[in-house]
Motif scaffolding. Sequence first.
Motif, PDB file in Angstrom:
ATOM      1  N   ILE A  85       0.739  -1.023  -0.076  1.00  0.00           N
ATOM      2  CA  ILE A  85      -0.029   0.043   0.042  1.00  0.00           C
ATOM      3  C   ILE A  85       0.909   1.305   0.057  1.00  0.00           C
ATOM      4  CG2 ILE A  85      -1.657   1.359   1.471  1.00  0.00           C
ATOM      5  CD1 ILE A  85      -3.191  -1.206   0.074  1.00  0.00           C
ATOM      6  N   GLU A  86       1.964   1.333   0.887  1.00  0.00           N
ATOM      7  CA  GLU A  86       2.875   2.299   0.983  1.00  0.00           C
ATOM      8  C   GLU A  86       3.557   2.841  -0.618  1.00  0.00           C
ATOM      9  OE1 GLU A  86       2.058   0.635   4.795  1.00  0.00           O
ATOM     10  OE2 GLU A  86       3.025  -0.372   2.723  1.00  0.00           O
ATOM     11  N   VAL A  87       3.885   1.671  -1.103  1.00  0.00           N
ATOM     12  CA  VAL A  87       4.473   1.846  -2.446  1.00  0.00           C
ATOM     13  C   VAL A  87       3.559   2.533  -3.362  1.00  0.00           C
ATOM     14  CG1 VAL A  87       5.446   0.734  -4.425  1.00  0.00           C
ATOM     15  CG2 VAL A  87       6.498   0.399  -2.241  1.00  0.00           C
ATOM     16  N   ILE A 144       0.936   4.345  -2.717  1.00  0.00           N
ATOM     17  CA  ILE A 144       0.467   5.522  -2.194  1.00  0.00           C
ATOM     18  C   ILE A 144       1.661   6.581  -3.051  1.00  0.00           C
ATOM     19  CG2 ILE A 144       0.423   7.192  -0.366  1.00  0.00           C
ATOM     20  CD1 ILE A 144      -1.102   4.707   1.251  1.00  0.00           C
ATOM     21  N   GLU A 145       2.864   6.084  -2.616  1.00  0.00           N
ATOM     22  CA  GLU A 145       4.029   6.814  -3.296  1.00  0.00           C
ATOM     23  C   GLU A 145       3.854   7.136  -4.886  1.00  0.00           C
ATOM     24  OE1 GLU A 145       8.737   6.718  -3.544  1.00  0.00           O
ATOM     25  OE2 GLU A 145       7.728   5.257  -2.218  1.00  0.00           O
ATOM     26  N   TYR A 146       3.417   6.102  -5.487  1.00  0.00           N
ATOM     27  CA  TYR A 146       3.064   6.115  -6.937  1.00  0.00           C
ATOM     28  C   TYR A 146       2.320   6.974  -7.122  1.00  0.00           C
ATOM     29  CZ  TYR A 146       2.456   4.924 -11.794  1.00  0.00           C
ATOM     30  OH  TYR A 146       2.038   5.011 -13.046  1.00  0.00           O
ATOM     31  N   VAL A 147       0.943   6.777  -6.528  1.00  0.00           N
ATOM     32  CA  VAL A 147      -0.260   7.922  -6.835  1.00  0.00           C
ATOM     33  C   VAL A 147       0.308   9.346  -6.650  1.00  0.00           C
ATOM     34  CG1 VAL A 147      -2.536   8.482  -6.365  1.00  0.00           C
ATOM     35  CG2 VAL A 147      -1.888   6.070  -6.639  1.00  0.00           C
ATOM     36  N   ASP A 148       1.029   9.597  -5.500  1.00  0.00           N
ATOM     37  CA  ASP A 148       1.612  10.785  -5.212  1.00  0.00           C
ATOM     38  C   ASP A 148       2.489  11.292  -5.974  1.00  0.00           C
ATOM     39  OD1 ASP A 148       0.192  10.963  -2.490  1.00  0.00           O
ATOM     40  OD2 ASP A 148       1.839  10.472  -1.543  1.00  0.00           O
ATOM     41  N   LEU A 149       3.123  10.673  -6.650  1.00  0.00           N
ATOM     42  CA  LEU A 149       3.981  11.042  -7.737  1.00  0.00           C
ATOM     43  C   LEU A 149       3.542  11.222  -8.951  1.00  0.00           C
ATOM     44  CD1 LEU A 149       7.198   8.552  -7.352  1.00  0.00           C
ATOM     45  CD2 LEU A 149       7.223  11.171  -7.125  1.00  0.00           C
ATOM     46  N   PHE A 150       2.267  10.545  -9.293  1.00  0.00           N
ATOM     47  CA  PHE A 150       1.632  10.728 -10.421  1.00  0.00           C
ATOM     48  C   PHE A 150       0.834  11.958 -10.438  1.00  0.00           C
ATOM     49  CE2 PHE A 150      -2.539  10.407 -12.736  1.00  0.00           C
ATOM     50  CZ  PHE A 150      -2.102   9.976 -14.057  1.00  0.00           C
ATOM     51  N   ARG A 161       8.524   8.088 -11.277  1.00  0.00           N
ATOM     52  CA  ARG A 161       7.656   6.847 -11.159  1.00  0.00           C
ATOM     53  C   ARG A 161       8.137   5.582 -12.018  1.00  0.00           C
ATOM     54  NH1 ARG A 161       3.174   9.335 -14.250  1.00  0.00           N
ATOM     55  NH2 ARG A 161       4.255  11.210 -14.350  1.00  0.00           N
ATOM     56  N   LYS A 162       9.108   5.695 -12.889  1.00  0.00           N
ATOM     57  CA  LYS A 162       9.433   4.911 -13.667  1.00  0.00           C
ATOM     58  C   LYS A 162      10.352   3.872 -12.859  1.00  0.00           C
ATOM     59  CE  LYS A 162      12.849   4.185 -17.373  1.00  0.00           C
ATOM     60  NZ  LYS A 162      13.845   4.676 -18.265  1.00  0.00           N
ATOM     61  N   ASP A 163      11.239   4.842 -12.172  1.00  0.00           N
ATOM     62  CA  ASP A 163      12.331   4.185 -11.262  1.00  0.00           C
ATOM     63  C   ASP A 163      11.610   3.067 -10.135  1.00  0.00           C
ATOM     64  OD1 ASP A 163      14.286   5.464 -12.478  1.00  0.00           O
ATOM     65  OD2 ASP A 163      14.656   7.053 -10.903  1.00  0.00           O
ATOM     66  N   LEU A 164      10.470   3.842  -9.705  1.00  0.00           N
ATOM     67  CA  LEU A 164       9.734   3.043  -8.326  1.00  0.00           C
ATOM     68  C   LEU A 164       9.408   1.747  -9.221  1.00  0.00           C
ATOM     69  CD1 LEU A 164       7.276   4.518  -5.979  1.00  0.00           C
ATOM     70  CD2 LEU A 164       6.452   2.663  -7.283  1.00  0.00           C
ATOM     71  N   LEU A 165       8.583   1.902 -10.514  1.00  0.00           N
ATOM     72  CA  LEU A 165       8.058   0.662 -11.071  1.00  0.00           C
ATOM     73  C   LEU A 165       9.499  -0.236 -11.113  1.00  0.00           C
ATOM     74  CD1 LEU A 165       5.509   2.346 -13.320  1.00  0.00           C
ATOM     75  CD2 LEU A 165       5.195   0.914 -11.220  1.00  0.00           C
TER      76      LEU A 165
END
Length: 136
Positions: free
Chosen positions: A60-62, A64-70, A80-84
């Motif tokens: 969930i935390e990851v 949430i971070e992705y959506v915040d970045l988006f 976002r790409k790095d996270l993915l």
Amino acid sequence: MAIKQVAEKFDVSQDTLRYYERIGLIPHVNRNKSGNRDYTEEDCKWVEFIICMRHAGLSIEVLIEYVDLFNRGDESAEARKDLLIEERKQLAIRMEVMKKTLERLDSKISRYEQTIGKREKTLRRSAEQSDNEISD
């Protein structure tokens, strides 16, 4: 689309959808005149994405971070790409571990099947011998 329909479509509970919305994984869902959630096609795409990622093991935390970045827009595309990419690496590792676990389970099941097969043969021979002794 009503929350009940979305829940059925994606095989999740309505409570899960409300939770995802409350913590920001799904953007704010519009409400109809009656005050009920009215999911758009775009909302459903987010639901599908989040559920897919959760099934893949993303936390969930990851997410949430992705959506915040988006929500920050194009300037966060690289982050976002790095996270993915990182999450993909972690998923590949988990899949390899799962593959080895599956192979081990298959091996153990095969041994049980062999053992059971041997016992059944022994029992059949024993029963046949008993039958032969009775008929003699």
